[in-house]
Design a protein around this motif. Structure first.
Motif, mmCIF file in Angstrom:
data_model
loop_
_atom_site.group_PDB
_atom_site.id
_atom_site.type_symbol
_atom_site.label_atom_id
_atom_site.label_comp_id
_atom_site.label_asym_id
_atom_site.label_seq_id
_atom_site.Cartn_x
_atom_site.Cartn_y
_atom_site.Cartn_z
ATOM 1 N N ALA A 1 33.145 -61.807 29.200
ATOM 2 C CA ALA A 1 32.434 -61.937 27.852
ATOM 3 C C ALA A 1 33.302 -62.451 26.740
ATOM 4 C CB ALA A 1 32.379 -60.570 27.658
ATOM 5 N N LEU A 2 32.660 -63.203 25.802
ATOM 6 C CA LEU A 2 33.445 -63.647 24.796
ATOM 7 C C LEU A 2 33.386 -62.436 23.808
ATOM 8 C CD1 LEU A 2 31.433 -67.042 23.747
ATOM 9 C CD2 LEU A 2 33.553 -66.440 25.266
ATOM 10 N N ALA A 3 34.706 -62.245 22.926
ATOM 11 C CA ALA A 3 35.019 -61.377 22.321
ATOM 12 C C ALA A 3 33.923 -61.199 21.183
ATOM 13 C CB ALA A 3 36.310 -61.666 21.428
ATOM 14 N N ARG A 4 33.573 -59.987 20.779
ATOM 15 C CA ARG A 4 32.264 -59.907 19.956
ATOM 16 C C ARG A 4 32.499 -58.538 19.106
ATOM 17 N NH1 ARG A 4 30.726 -58.148 25.296
ATOM 18 N NH2 ARG A 4 29.400 -56.178 25.017
ATOM 19 N N THR A 5 31.533 -58.544 18.064
ATOM 20 C CA THR A 5 31.620 -57.568 17.197
ATOM 21 C C THR A 5 30.054 -56.869 17.343
ATOM 22 O OG1 THR A 5 31.319 -58.497 15.163
ATOM 23 C CG2 THR A 5 33.592 -57.847 15.742
ATOM 24 N N GLU A 6 29.668 -55.844 16.762
ATOM 25 C CA GLU A 6 28.242 -55.134 16.751
ATOM 26 C C GLU A 6 28.194 -54.636 15.443
ATOM 27 O OE1 GLU A 6 28.074 -52.599 20.008
ATOM 28 O OE2 GLU A 6 27.836 -54.267 21.481
ATOM 29 N N ARG A 7 27.046 -54.616 14.885
ATOM 30 C CA ARG A 7 26.522 -54.268 13.744
ATOM 31 C C ARG A 7 25.179 -53.349 13.798
ATOM 32 N NH1 ARG A 7 23.575 -55.371 9.494
ATOM 33 N NH2 ARG A 7 23.370 -57.712 10.023
ATOM 34 N N LYS A 8 25.263 -51.991 13.563
ATOM 35 C CA LYS A 8 23.987 -51.216 13.561
ATOM 36 C C LYS A 8 22.807 -51.568 12.617
ATOM 37 C CE LYS A 8 22.092 -47.395 15.533
ATOM 38 N NZ LYS A 8 21.887 -47.168 16.938
ATOM 39 N N HIS A 9 21.712 -51.902 13.092
ATOM 40 C CA HIS A 9 20.689 -52.261 12.281
ATOM 41 C C HIS A 9 19.318 -51.329 12.505
ATOM 42 C CE1 HIS A 9 18.064 -54.207 15.204
ATOM 43 N NE2 HIS A 9 19.301 -54.934 15.526
ATOM 44 N N GLY A 10 19.468 -50.538 13.674
ATOM 45 C CA GLY A 10 18.213 -49.555 13.872
ATOM 46 C C GLY A 10 18.717 -48.447 14.804
ATOM 47 N N PRO B 1 45.640 -50.751 21.048
ATOM 48 C CA PRO B 1 45.741 -50.476 19.334
ATOM 49 C C PRO B 1 45.169 -49.198 19.293
ATOM 50 C CG PRO B 1 43.954 -51.987 20.050
ATOM 51 C CD PRO B 1 44.679 -51.632 21.308
ATOM 52 N N PHE B 2 44.498 -48.529 20.068
ATOM 53 C CA PHE B 2 44.005 -46.963 19.646
ATOM 54 C C PHE B 2 44.332 -45.862 20.396
ATOM 55 C CE2 PHE B 2 40.706 -50.612 19.026
ATOM 56 C CZ PHE B 2 40.649 -50.542 17.703
ATOM 57 N N GLY B 3 45.540 -46.136 21.069
ATOM 58 C CA GLY B 3 46.266 -45.015 21.678
ATOM 59 C C GLY B 3 45.532 -44.405 22.873
ATOM 60 N N GLY B 4 45.143 -45.231 23.789
ATOM 61 C CA GLY B 4 44.481 -44.977 25.255
ATOM 62 C C GLY B 4 45.350 -44.495 25.909
ATOM 63 N N GLN B 5 46.785 -45.125 26.029
ATOM 64 C CA GLN B 5 47.685 -44.810 26.854
ATOM 65 C C GLN B 5 48.112 -43.107 26.621
ATOM 66 O OE1 GLN B 5 50.628 -48.064 28.370
ATOM 67 N NE2 GLN B 5 50.186 -48.504 26.160
ATOM 68 N N ALA C 1 39.290 -48.800 25.893
ATOM 69 C CA ALA C 1 39.627 -49.768 24.978
ATOM 70 C C ALA C 1 41.122 -50.385 25.090
ATOM 71 C CB ALA C 1 39.356 -49.174 23.542
ATOM 72 N N MET C 2 41.616 -50.594 26.077
ATOM 73 C CA MET C 2 42.841 -50.992 26.292
ATOM 74 C C MET C 2 42.610 -52.620 27.033
ATOM 75 S SD MET C 2 45.401 -47.977 27.555
ATOM 76 C CE MET C 2 44.119 -47.472 28.664
ATOM 77 N N ALA C 3 43.568 -53.469 26.902
ATOM 78 C CA ALA C 3 43.511 -54.744 27.650
ATOM 79 C C ALA C 3 44.870 -55.129 28.111
ATOM 80 C CB ALA C 3 43.092 -55.893 26.482
ATOM 81 N N GLN C 4 44.870 -55.977 29.066
ATOM 82 C CA GLN C 4 46.131 -56.491 29.524
ATOM 83 C C GLN C 4 46.204 -57.874 29.558
ATOM 84 O OE1 GLN C 4 46.533 -55.775 34.012
ATOM 85 N NE2 GLN C 4 48.784 -55.559 33.517
ATOM 86 N N THR D 1 38.720 -61.149 16.768
ATOM 87 C CA THR D 1 39.926 -60.832 17.434
ATOM 88 C C THR D 1 39.885 -59.994 18.566
ATOM 89 O OG1 THR D 1 40.425 -59.147 15.929
ATOM 90 C CG2 THR D 1 41.081 -61.098 15.282
ATOM 91 N N LEU D 2 40.859 -59.790 19.429
ATOM 92 C CA LEU D 2 40.847 -58.895 20.516
ATOM 93 C C LEU D 2 40.781 -57.531 19.983
ATOM 94 C CD1 LEU D 2 41.096 -58.222 23.600
ATOM 95 C CD2 LEU D 2 43.744 -58.225 23.091
ATOM 96 N N GLU D 3 41.430 -57.067 19.123
ATOM 97 C CA GLU D 3 41.491 -55.704 18.592
ATOM 98 C C GLU D 3 40.011 -55.563 17.965
ATOM 99 O OE1 GLU D 3 43.626 -52.943 15.155
ATOM 100 O OE2 GLU D 3 44.769 -54.482 16.067
ATOM 101 N N GLU D 4 39.485 -56.225 17.243
ATOM 102 C CA GLU D 4 38.022 -56.195 16.834
ATOM 103 C C GLU D 4 36.964 -55.757 18.004
ATOM 104 O OE1 GLU D 4 37.773 -58.734 12.682
ATOM 105 O OE2 GLU D 4 37.515 -59.736 14.543
ATOM 106 N N ASP D 5 37.188 -56.587 19.048
ATOM 107 C CA ASP D 5 36.311 -56.371 20.274
ATOM 108 C C ASP D 5 36.848 -55.075 20.795
ATOM 109 O OD1 ASP D 5 35.054 -57.924 22.515
ATOM 110 O OD2 ASP D 5 36.223 -56.532 23.379
ATOM 111 N N LEU D 6 37.845 -54.541 21.015
ATOM 112 C CA LEU D 6 38.268 -53.323 21.305
ATOM 113 C C LEU D 6 37.734 -52.167 20.654
ATOM 114 C CD1 LEU D 6 41.910 -54.005 22.664
ATOM 115 C CD2 LEU D 6 39.960 -54.017 24.225
#
Length: 382
Positions: A59-68, A109-113, A97-100, A83-88
């Protein structure tokens, strides 16, 4: 472009569990670049591509915005500058929300480990509240990992409760609810799924018949007993066990509203019908009991669908002891008699009666009489 392994594959690898599916995120790429390398695009909502050889999803890295409201109320943005962090950050739980990186480095970036070590299922950000499906996903992950000591973080549970109070659960489409429910029924601890949903108020929204504590407890006890004693039980048997405290009409209605497959609707209805059937009781009159048993077999369409009745009897054998208000020894005898009656009466063959000259309505009457005699033979052996 940079390619990262993400999500459940990273989580399970860190937990020492077998990795079943691998998902990838591609940063810095365009759909045209992916297609040029032989990837095949799938999915209409956002750019996902299948690898030309492994067929794994990229999947291409993406962001989402709520509208409904609900699961579909999002605008997806995907471009090389995401960015990768924005996607995660848009993902549900920190452990997902971890990547390798290709070299093996874990990006976290969010303390998953740390949450894996602390055995916590915790939301990544407040954006969790934008998607009500995450309530069900979190409950399902709890059902999978609670035997390993995991629990839903209190703040995440509070957020799930707030989402329920805001009416978000009502915007879930039945097909997605059934998809999560079906998967949860086969997790390590399926009862945990429903307990988590109850703790945040979502269970009553999804299964209002479980508002009464006795009904809810009977349902979860039946599911737990089936899971423990019949671990290979199929989905139809599991949903039938869950709906067993209901009337046959209620069970059929709820399974239909859940968009469960027809085989699940039918088995749930049959199991509830048999649970309340008079053939489950032993009477003083052998003739009356034989007629009740044959009537139950006919109503169950046992001659064309014997496997469905066998599945219903399987789940009733392990779940009836948990249903209140029943004479359990007699109930178990009734189940055994019904199973033996099915086996005996199934031996009545139409071709034998045809050879004896029966046809038309007389053939049906003769078949019924021979089956009744076969059922009598079962009763007389006791």
């Amino acid at each position: 472009m940079d390619i990262y392994l993400v999500g459940g594959a990273v989580r399970d690898q860190l937990l020492g569990l077998p990795v079943k599916d691998r998902d990838w995120v591609v940063v810095g790429a365009t759909p045209e670049a992916m297609l040029a390398q032989g990837f095949r695009q799938v999915g209409a909502d956002f750019p996902v591509f299948l690898h030309p050889h492994t067929h794994e999803e990229y999947a291409l890295a993406r962001t989402e915005r709520k509208h409904g409201r609900g699961y579909h109320g999002f605008t997806v943005y995907s471009a090389p500058d995401v960015t990768l962090e924005e996607d995660l950050k848009r993902r549900d739980l920190t452990v997902n929300a971890m990547a390798q990186a290709e070299g093996g480095e874990i990006i976290d970036p969010f303390g998953g480990q740390q949450d894996l070590q602390d055995r916590l299922l915790r939301h990544v950000s407040e954006a969790f509240a934008e998607d009500p499906l995450r309530i069900l996903r979190t409950a399902r992950f709890a059902a999978r990992f609670v035997p390993q000591g995991f629990a839903v973080h209190p703040h995440t549970l509070q957020l799930m409760q707030a989402m329920t109070d805001a009416g978000e659960v009502g915007h879930l489409v039945p097909e997605r609810v059934w998809q999560e429910l079906q998967r949860a029924l086969h997790e390590t601890s399926p009862v945990t799924f429903f307990e988590v949903l109850h703790s945040c108020g979502a269970l009553i929204e999804l299964l209002p018949e479980f508002a009464a504590q006795p009904v809810r407890q009977q349902a979860l006890n039946a599911l737990q007993q089936l899971h423990q004693n019949l671990p290979d039980a199929n989905t139809a048997q599991r949903i039938a066990a869950l709906l067993l405290p209901l009337s046959s009409a209620q069970a059929n209605n709820r399974a239909t509203l859940l968009k469960a497959p027809k085989v699940c609707q039918e088995l749930a209805t049959l199991a509830c019908t048999l649970r309340c059937s008079s053939c489950m009781n032993i009477t003083d009159s052998e003739n009356e009991l034989a007629e009740q048993l044959l009537e139950a077999l006919n109503a169950a369409d046992a001659w064309r669908r014997p496997e469905r009745l066998q599945q219903a009897l399987q789940l009733l054998r392990v779940t009836l002891p948990l249903q209140n208000g029943l004479d359990l020894p007699l109930q178990q005898i009734g189940l055994q008699q019904l199973a033996e009656s099915l086996q005996a009466a199934a031996g009545v063959q139409a071709k034998t009666l045809l050879a004896q000259g029966y046809s038309g309505p007389e053939l049906g009457q003769a078949m019924n009489q021979c089956r009744l005699e076969a059922v009598h033979s079962v009763i007389n052996k006791r």
